[in-house]
Motif scaffolding. Sequence first.
Motif, PDB file in Angstrom:
ATOM      1  N   TRP A 279      10.246   8.336  -5.725  1.00 16.31           N
ATOM      2  CA  TRP A 279      11.547   8.303  -4.902  1.00 16.31           C
ATOM      3  C   TRP A 279      11.287   7.700  -3.777  1.00 16.31           C
ATOM      4  O   TRP A 279      12.191   7.358  -2.993  1.00 16.31           O
ATOM      5  N   GLY A 280      10.105   7.229  -3.065  1.00 15.40           N
ATOM      6  CA  GLY A 280       9.854   6.759  -1.980  1.00 15.40           C
ATOM      7  C   GLY A 280       9.549   7.549  -0.953  1.00 15.40           C
ATOM      8  O   GLY A 280       9.261   7.262   0.266  1.00 15.40           O
ATOM      9  N   SER A 281       9.275   8.972  -1.267  1.00 20.73           N
ATOM     10  CA  SER A 281       8.926   9.872  -0.079  1.00 20.73           C
ATOM     11  C   SER A 281       7.388  10.175   0.103  1.00 20.73           C
ATOM     12  O   SER A 281       6.923  10.001  -1.294  1.00 20.73           O
ATOM     13  N   ASN A 282       7.029  10.360   1.236  1.00 18.96           N
ATOM     14  CA  ASN A 282       5.558  10.476   1.287  1.00 18.96           C
ATOM     15  C   ASN A 282       5.005  11.750   0.325  1.00 18.96           C
ATOM     16  O   ASN A 282       5.891  12.725   0.546  1.00 18.96           O
ATOM     17  N   LEU A 283       3.995  11.604  -0.276  1.00 15.59           N
ATOM     18  CA  LEU A 283       3.497  12.629  -1.078  1.00 15.59           C
ATOM     19  C   LEU A 283       3.161  14.043  -0.278  1.00 15.59           C
ATOM     20  O   LEU A 283       3.011  15.115  -0.793  1.00 15.59           O
ATOM     21  N   SER A 284       2.866  13.761   0.966  1.00 16.65           N
ATOM     22  CA  SER A 284       2.279  14.736   1.861  1.00 16.65           C
ATOM     23  C   SER A 284       3.614  15.677   2.380  1.00 16.65           C
ATOM     24  O   SER A 284       3.471  16.709   2.761  1.00 16.65           O
ATOM     25  N   SER A 285       4.858  15.151   2.174  1.00 22.25           N
ATOM     26  CA  SER A 285       6.136  15.801   2.525  1.00 22.25           C
ATOM     27  C   SER A 285       6.606  16.767   1.657  1.00 22.25           C
ATOM     28  O   SER A 285       6.266  16.946   0.582  1.00 22.25           O
ATOM     29  N   ASN A 286       6.967  17.998   2.383  1.00 23.10           N
ATOM     30  CA  ASN A 286       7.339  19.216   1.440  1.00 23.10           C
ATOM     31  C   ASN A 286       8.426  19.000   0.737  1.00 23.10           C
ATOM     32  O   ASN A 286       8.639  19.567  -0.148  1.00 23.10           O
ATOM     33  N   SER A 287       9.173  17.940   0.887  1.00 23.98           N
ATOM     34  CA  SER A 287      10.398  17.646   0.332  1.00 23.98           C
ATOM     35  C   SER A 287      10.192  16.735  -1.045  1.00 23.98           C
ATOM     36  O   SER A 287      10.917  16.282  -1.830  1.00 23.98           O
ATOM     37  N   SER A 288       8.772  16.202  -0.911  1.00 25.75           N
ATOM     38  CA  SER A 288       8.382  15.261  -2.279  1.00 25.75           C
ATOM     39  C   SER A 288       8.517  15.963  -3.459  1.00 25.75           C
ATOM     40  O   SER A 288       7.965  17.209  -3.555  1.00 25.75           O
ATOM     41  N   HIS A 289       9.009  15.415  -4.664  1.00 22.46           N
ATOM     42  CA  HIS A 289       8.964  15.910  -5.757  1.00 22.46           C
ATOM     43  C   HIS A 289       7.528  15.874  -6.591  1.00 22.46           C
ATOM     44  O   HIS A 289       7.459  16.220  -7.590  1.00 22.46           O
ATOM     45  N   LYS A 290       6.687  15.264  -5.755  1.00 24.14           N
ATOM     46  CA  LYS A 290       5.137  14.882  -6.315  1.00 24.14           C
ATOM     47  C   LYS A 290       5.245  14.197  -7.498  1.00 24.14           C
ATOM     48  O   LYS A 290       4.153  14.095  -8.398  1.00 24.14           O
ATOM     49  N   SER A 291       6.241  13.598  -7.846  1.00 28.30           N
ATOM     50  CA  SER A 291       6.071  12.290  -8.983  1.00 28.30           C
ATOM     51  C   SER A 291       5.267  11.265  -8.807  1.00 28.30           C
ATOM     52  O   SER A 291       6.068  10.248  -8.053  1.00 28.30           O
ATOM     53  N   TYR A 292       4.066  11.115  -9.088  1.00 26.13           N
ATOM     54  CA  TYR A 292       3.282  10.028  -8.549  1.00 26.13           C
ATOM     55  C   TYR A 292       3.236   9.083  -9.862  1.00 26.13           C
ATOM     56  O   TYR A 292       2.747   9.311 -10.698  1.00 26.13           O
ATOM     57  N   ARG A 293       4.202   7.777  -9.656  1.00 27.53           N
ATOM     58  CA  ARG A 293       4.382   7.144 -10.611  1.00 27.53           C
ATOM     59  C   ARG A 293       4.182   5.621 -10.135  1.00 27.53           C
ATOM     60  O   ARG A 293       5.112   4.760 -10.127  1.00 27.53           O
ATOM     61  N   PRO A 294       2.915   5.055  -9.357  1.00 30.69           N
ATOM     62  CA  PRO A 294       2.953   3.763  -8.529  1.00 30.69           C
ATOM     63  C   PRO A 294       3.133   2.712  -9.534  1.00 30.69           C
ATOM     64  O   PRO A 294       3.582   1.705  -8.902  1.00 30.69           O
ATOM     65  N   LEU A 295       2.698   2.719 -10.955  1.00 23.57           N
ATOM     66  CA  LEU A 295       2.703   1.419 -11.586  1.00 23.57           C
ATOM     67  C   LEU A 295       4.235   1.157 -11.996  1.00 23.57           C
ATOM     68  O   LEU A 295       4.446   0.057 -12.024  1.00 23.57           O
ATOM     69  N   THR A 296       5.107   2.401 -12.110  1.00 22.67           N
ATOM     70  CA  THR A 296       6.265   1.829 -12.626  1.00 22.67           C
ATOM     71  C   THR A 296       7.205   1.642 -11.388  1.00 22.67           C
ATOM     72  O   THR A 296       8.005   0.482 -11.599  1.00 22.67           O
TER      73      THR A 296
ATOM     74  N   SER B 175       0.887  -1.303  -0.018  1.00 24.36           N
ATOM     75  CA  SER B 175      -0.131   0.119  -0.011  1.00 24.36           C
ATOM     76  C   SER B 175       0.976   1.387   0.043  1.00 24.36           C
ATOM     77  O   SER B 175       0.433   2.282  -0.459  1.00 24.36           O
ATOM     78  N   ASN B 176       2.143   1.147   0.373  1.00 30.40           N
ATOM     79  CA  ASN B 176       3.107   2.156   0.522  1.00 30.40           C
ATOM     80  C   ASN B 176       3.310   2.846  -0.771  1.00 30.40           C
ATOM     81  O   ASN B 176       3.284   4.038  -1.235  1.00 30.40           O
ATOM     82  N   ILE B 177       3.216   2.133  -1.928  1.00 26.97           N
ATOM     83  CA  ILE B 177       3.477   2.325  -3.270  1.00 26.97           C
ATOM     84  C   ILE B 177       2.436   3.619  -3.637  1.00 26.97           C
ATOM     85  O   ILE B 177       2.640   4.523  -4.505  1.00 26.97           O
ATOM     86  N   TRP B 178       1.191   3.437  -3.218  1.00 22.75           N
ATOM     87  CA  TRP B 178       0.081   4.358  -3.525  1.00 22.75           C
ATOM     88  C   TRP B 178       0.134   5.673  -2.555  1.00 22.75           C
ATOM     89  O   TRP B 178      -0.670   6.644  -3.039  1.00 22.75           O
ATOM     90  N   LYS B 179       0.943   5.657  -1.669  1.00 25.75           N
ATOM     91  CA  LYS B 179       1.152   6.737  -0.931  1.00 25.75           C
ATOM     92  C   LYS B 179       2.146   7.701  -0.883  1.00 25.75           C
ATOM     93  O   LYS B 179       2.329   8.668  -0.618  1.00 25.75           O
ATOM     94  N   ASN B 180       3.179   7.041  -1.804  1.00 23.21           N
ATOM     95  CA  ASN B 180       4.627   7.657  -1.688  1.00 23.21           C
ATOM     96  C   ASN B 180       5.018   8.140  -3.274  1.00 23.21           C
ATOM     97  O   ASN B 180       4.082   7.609  -4.161  1.00 23.21           O
ATOM     98  N   ASP B 181       5.795   8.914  -3.441  1.00 20.93           N
ATOM     99  CA  ASP B 181       6.322   9.202  -4.706  1.00 20.93           C
ATOM    100  C   ASP B 181       6.934   8.487  -5.185  1.00 20.93           C
ATOM    101  O   ASP B 181       7.332   7.392  -4.980  1.00 20.93           O
TER     102      ASP B 181
END
Length: 596
Positions: free
Chosen positions: A59-76, A51-57
Amino acid sequence: GRQWLGPLYSRLLVALVSLICFINSYDGDFVFDDSEAILNNKDLNPDTPLSNIWKNDFWGSNLSSNSSHKSYRPLTVLTFRLNYLLAGGLYPVGFHVLNIGLHCVISALMIDVFATLIGGLACDGTAKRLGHVPKASLLAALFFAAHPVHTESVAGIVGRADLLCALFFQLSFLSYCRAFQGEGMKSDKFSVSWIVVSLLLCAVAMLCKEQGITVLVGVWISRGLIIRLALLLFCGSLLLYARWRIMGTGPPAFTEVDNPASFAENVFLRIVNYNYYYSLNAWLLLCPWWLCFDWSMGCVPLIKSAGDWRIVWLLLLWACLIGLIKQALCSPDSSKRRTLTFGLVLLVIPFLPASNLFFRVGFVIAERVLYLSTAGYCLVLAYAGAHCCCRWRKHKVAAMLALLGMNVVRCAHRSQQWTSEQSLFTSALSVCPLNAKVHYNVGKNLADHGNQSAAIKYYREAVRYACCKILWENKTALTLDLIIKHSNLAQAELIGKEALKILPKDHTIMFSLANVLGKQQKYKESEGFFLNALKINPNAASCHGNLAVLYHRWGKLDLAKKHYELSLKLDPKAPGTNENYNMLKRKLEQRQRTAG
């Protein structure tokens, strides 16, 4: 145009050329961004909840984090995890083989995409689509298969996102066309089920990489009736809304180092530099011999005045584009109008998310974002080659084969450079000699392999170019902080001290170096740099706070208390400082009770 080969042999030929171009990357290492996206990404580990794949960007960072690049590519990321699971660990061969296989399939499918764009939905009397492979389609697919700019996407494992996005982009487009089989695109009769399949595949492409949604723009431009266009608009808006919601806190935050043109205060110069970037991307398509793994940190100096000679390149770009658009709209040849129109659409539309027009992107140039756009360029090139004037026909086949052969050789050479970080980083020195990150990466690679003396030379160059960049733009030592942050402690200390030789009064470098020394328990030396930094900038709450932590660890508790209080006075909400201060107070109280 006439056929050269049947459908099956045409696809096999294109797939074979793709394989020849990139096969020598199959045994390459994990390089460059692979470290963050794969080696350091916990989402690949089977022990991590799926389930973490659907919550993280990506690069493995949580999407809610300010440091996240917001690149949401769970299938990749899911395919990376599958590679890990099948191989029983992080072994690069399986990752590379899948990338090469994907490129072969995509290149073969390009024949169908190009044939549809050039010839439409040609059908026989039974409404069954004809399997024609006109020579322009085959030639365009061959050029696509062997374009050297694809090397980053194919030989670099993180390029998997571009490959999967392109594959589902194609399938979405072809499914949309299938909805009108036997009827034609202008007909009011179409298969709703195939339209739905097309939209679902578009969503899948978008979950592989953000560019996937641009397929809807492409089929929109292919024209259609109101109901069909309304359906596309509704679904496209829904996907965009979902994507925006996933981003959570808004678009990612990038720095001036990542994309300096987007920080230019003068709007005119910002537009000029964006267009200059477009012209450089166009040059990479036309002449893909000037390739680099990273184009940031001074690799492309900003245009700062209207008198800069480089403005000629963007004027030339727009002259060519306007000429092509004129031909696409005004040519008396309907086949030419159709091919040029779709070629330009396929060239421009997939590039839009990387254009800085809608939001700031985190790079200057990235070869991987040209993967789909290359298809539009190859379509225009192949059409021009197949329909050149009669007096050149004797030589055009030889010219096309020579160009294809040169591209195959360049692909093989470039993919070999991507097999190791040493060859990849070294290859960039001749392309971007002013890029501090290139010199730093070469030095770090040498240091990691035990060659410290050679590494020092490149570290010094990295510092020199980084400092020059700071002096030219009159900014802080952000570039140096970035270099120091990504080094091990011994390397970071060396880099920081070299930087201070060039900028001896830069308090931000002193601050970074003091932190590095403190982590190495070199408390006395660290204290000196903190105090020197505070002499220059006495109101820096973070500097007081970090000096307090140093004293705290060093056992100088009274001094730690003093600087914690100064830090909190300057910034009462300083992250972590309140907690550390409370810990110190408890320790002091315990000491007093023991003494009493």
